[in-house]
Design an enzyme around this catalytic site. Structure first.
Site, PDB file in Angstrom:
ATOM      1  N   ARG A  49    -123.592  82.307  36.809  1.00  0.00           N
ATOM      2  CA  ARG A  49    -122.684  82.676  38.077  1.00  0.00           C
ATOM      3  C   ARG A  49    -121.602  83.622  37.570  1.00  0.00           C
ATOM      4  O   ARG A  49    -121.201  84.609  38.136  1.00  0.00           O
ATOM      5  CB  ARG A  49    -122.105  81.387  38.612  1.00  0.00           C
ATOM      6  CG  ARG A  49    -121.050  81.655  39.709  1.00  0.00           C
ATOM      7  CD  ARG A  49    -119.726  81.145  38.966  1.00  0.00           C
ATOM      8  NE  ARG A  49    -118.586  81.433  40.269  1.00  0.00           N
ATOM      9  CZ  ARG A  49    -117.657  82.117  40.021  1.00  0.00           C
ATOM     10  NH1 ARG A  49    -117.249  82.684  38.715  1.00  0.00           N
ATOM     11  NH2 ARG A  49    -116.645  82.471  40.784  1.00  0.00           N
ATOM     12  N   HIS A  90    -118.472  88.445  36.897  1.00  0.00           N
ATOM     13  CA  HIS A  90    -117.703  89.190  35.849  1.00  0.00           C
ATOM     14  C   HIS A  90    -118.239  90.237  35.196  1.00  0.00           C
ATOM     15  O   HIS A  90    -117.551  91.342  34.863  1.00  0.00           O
ATOM     16  CB  HIS A  90    -117.180  88.200  34.932  1.00  0.00           C
ATOM     17  CG  HIS A  90    -116.182  87.312  35.618  1.00  0.00           C
ATOM     18  ND1 HIS A  90    -115.031  87.579  36.447  1.00  0.00           N
ATOM     19  CD2 HIS A  90    -116.421  85.958  36.006  1.00  0.00           C
ATOM     20  CE1 HIS A  90    -114.626  86.573  36.818  1.00  0.00           C
ATOM     21  NE2 HIS A  90    -115.314  85.534  36.751  1.00  0.00           N
TER      22      HIS A  90
END
Length: 117
Positions: free
Chosen positions: A75, A80
């Site tokens: 995730r 990111h």
């Protein structure tokens, strides 16, 4: 707003089902469909990772066969390091890693082994 463990498990199961449906569109051929499917799958994988991050230790401990740290880590990569996400990795996750997660959580909900929801 706090979500219950039961609701978070339901969120994960719903996101897994969506990923399963959307992965078929990756072979649609039409660039727009492929792009939309990839975006939708990535979003649902983010939901899975975020919801998994909020499961109780009892749920996590009841299913040591699930790679919980990797789910949460994936995730983070999607959010990111989005620029480095490989479509083949996404397809592998959906096709090979989500089914065991779904099975474990369904057992949890249905009161299977070590149910502590």
């Amino acid at each position: 707003m706090t979500r219950s463990v039961e609701r978070r498990i339901a969120d994960i199961l719903e996101a897994i089902e969506r990923c399963r449906r959307y992965v078929a569109l990756l072979d649609a051929g039409a660039v727009d469909f492929v792009d939309m499917a990839e975006d939708a799958i990535e979003r649902n994988l983010q939901i899975i990772g975020e919801a998994a991050n909020h499961l109780t230790p009892e749920v996590i401990d009841a299913h040591p066969e699930i790679a919980w740290p990797q789910i949460r880590g994936f995730r983070n990569i999607l959010v990111h390091q989005y620029f480095g996400v490989d479509l083949d990795v996404i397809r592998d996750v959906v096709e090979n890693h989500l089914p065991p997660l779904a099975e474990a959580l369904r057992q949890q909900v249905e009161g299977g082994p070590a149910s502590e929801v």
